[in-house]
Design an enzyme around this catalytic site. Structure first.
Site, short mmCIF file in Angstrom:
data_model
loop_
_atom_site.label_atom_id
_atom_site.label_comp_id
_atom_site.label_asym_id
_atom_site.label_seq_id
_atom_site.Cartn_x
_atom_site.Cartn_y
_atom_site.Cartn_z
N GLN A 128 43.40 34.97 4.82
CA GLN A 128 43.13 36.41 4.89
C GLN A 128 44.33 37.14 5.51
O GLN A 128 44.67 36.88 6.66
CB GLN A 128 41.90 36.66 5.76
N GLY A 129 44.92 38.05 4.78
CA GLY A 129 46.05 38.84 5.29
C GLY A 129 45.61 40.27 5.54
O GLY A 129 45.96 41.18 4.76
N SER A 131 45.12 41.58 9.27
CA SER A 131 45.69 42.08 10.53
C SER A 131 47.21 42.18 10.47
O SER A 131 47.87 41.38 9.81
CB SER A 131 45.33 41.14 11.68
N SER A 163 44.89 32.84 9.62
CA SER A 163 44.40 31.47 9.81
C SER A 163 44.69 30.64 8.56
O SER A 163 44.43 31.10 7.44
CB SER A 163 42.89 31.46 10.06
N GLU A 246 31.91 38.48 6.08
CA GLU A 246 32.58 37.79 7.19
C GLU A 246 31.74 37.90 8.47
O GLU A 246 31.64 36.96 9.25
CB GLU A 246 33.97 38.41 7.40
#
Ligand SMILES: Cc1cc2nc3c(=O)[nH]c(=O)nc-3n(C[C@H](O)[C@H](O)[C@H](O)COP(=O)(O)OP(=O)(O)OC[C@H]3O[C@@H](n4cnc5c(N)ncnc54)[C@H](O)[C@@H]3O)c2cc1C
Length: 397
Positions: A128-129, A131, A163, A246
């Site tokens: 997941q990109g 932040s 992550s 999420e």
């Protein structure tokens, strides 16, 4: 919602239990924590085993090769896999728990066909990109820019806290496609292949010593327009769908695991000597642990309600996920604190002390700190609950 299990639910449970009893002993030993290639192989091997047995994507529709199970079967699946101590989603938690579900809700037929079966078969891992260094809680302030060039976006910027980026094949990426629009209105949600030119991944080490996070630098990365999920500049709405999975359902498996953790702490208290007896003789400790167990039961009941409602409605969980995430994070902190109190001086070391298996509890305490930050901090969940569920006035600014 009917809380009783039907005959067919019970048959599902018996079959699953029998399969788990056969499948689990065939797994090789788990690889070391920082052996990422081996970890990816181990996690995706389990995913493939689930797929071959018809248990992958338990609640995903059959059209995308999921099982299309009922909400009750979904819950039984979570209970039984935890009871058998089966592996959880591992390095592909993004693909399985929120990128995949977002594609089911928002992706084109082509995107669904291309990615969902591969995620279920363990052939595709996602990260997941979202932040960025200047946009965490205030995610809509993100500045990674995407400029249209023919049938591609050219993307430059930086992501952080990504992550498992170094073992991922694809990334759910939020980018700014209209720098002049109000901040929530100029964002798009893209699927970025992690082998594209211009991506540099730099691992970061966490307080527990793990290198699971990375900074991801993007320099003129070309991403096909066909990889956009939802309309251009409608990415904030799509991101809210991702968040609803999420926050709403991704922690469910963890909740069941946490219930076992309470049992483990009780067992530890019975072994730790205090005076003439054991730590378990302390009524204060038993009361605190009992209260935590009752709260986890209540959260499990809330989860059952949320899953049933989501699966009988649009398939997308509602804002109630923020209530769950907030309450779950707080219970996890208190469990960690209680374990630290119980371990006393042994809590000062990551290593086991004497014959006590204390190290794992110390590590879990540190991990529990991250739960109230990941997927939106507790303060942000409080804002959401206050403003969007309770209808309180918005925070200034
Ligand atoms: C285990 C873990 C995994 C993660 N994985 C990923 C990942 O894969 N991909 C990804 O994109 N990100 C990931 N993140 C990042 C995570 O989403 C961010 O850390 C989180 O959104 C908070 O942003 P920040 O760290 O910039 O903190 P900041 O936004 O700087 O917040 C600092 C503090 O200020 C408080 N604060 C900020 N704004 C407000 C407000 N309006 N009202 C009240 N308090 C406020 C926050 O609650 C916090 O206590 C992960 C984080 C963790 C811990």
């Amino acid at each position: 919602m009917d809380l009783r299990y039907s005959d067919s639910d019970e048959r599902f449970r018996v079959e699953l239990r029998a399969w788990l009893a056969d499948a689990l002993p065939s797994l090789p030993p788990k690889p070391g924590a920082d052996d990422w290639t081996a970890r990816r192989a181990w996690d995706t091997r389990w995913q493939k085993m689930l797929f071959d047995a018809g248990y992958a994507g338990i609640d995903w529709p059959r059209e995308v090769e999921g099982r299309g199970a009922t909400p009750t079967e979904h819950l039984i699946f979570l209970e039984e896999t935890e009871r058998a101590d089966a592996p959880y989603v591992g390095v592909n938690f993004v693909g399985l728990l929120h990128a995949g579900p977002t594609l089911i809700a928002e992706g084109t037929d082509e995107q669904k066909k291309r990615h969902l079966p591969k995620i279920l078969r363990g052939e595709e891992v996602w990260c997941q990109g979202f932040s960025e260094p200047g946009a965490g809680s205030d995610l809509a302030a993100l500045s990674t820019k995407a400029v249209l060039d023919g049938d591609h976006y050219v993307v430059s910027g930086q992501k952080i806290w990504t992550s498992f980026a170094h073992v991922a094949d694809h990334c759910e990426l939020l980018v700014r496609t209209d720098p002049d629009a109000p901040k929530h209105k100029g964002i798009s949600w893209l699927i970025m292949p992690m082998d594209a030119k211009g991506i540099e991944i730099q691992p970061l080490r966490t307080i527990t010593g793990s290198t699971e996070f990375s900074q991801v630098f993007l320099e003129e990365v070309r991403i096909p327009v066909a990889n956009r999920v939802g309309a251009e500049n409608d990415g904030w709405r799509v991101a809210m769908v991702t968040f609803s999975f999420e926050r709403g359902t991704a922690f469910v498996g963890e909740l069941i695991r946490t219930m076992s953790l309470v049992e483990e702490i009780a067992a530890l208290a019975r072994r730790i000597k205090r005076g003439d007896g054991t730590a378990w003789d302390d009524p204060g400790l038993r009361r605190d642990l009992g209260k935590i167990a009752a709260e986890l039961d209540a959260l499990w009941a809330l989860t059952r309600r949320n899953i049933t409602q989501a699966e009988r409605g649009t398939g997308v969980p509602g804002l109630g996920g923020s209530v769950f995430k907030l309450a779950y994070s707080e219970v996890r902190h208190r469990i960690g604190d209680l374990a630290m109190k119980l371990l006393d001086r042994a809590a000062l070391s990551f290593e086991n002390v004497g014959s006590m298996e204390s190290g794992i509890h110390v590590e879990r305490w540190f991990q529990s700190m991250s739960i109230s930050i990941a997927a939106g901090t507790s303060q942000i969940q409080r804002n959401i609950v206050g403003e969007r569920i309770l209808g309180l006035p918005k925070e200034p600014g």
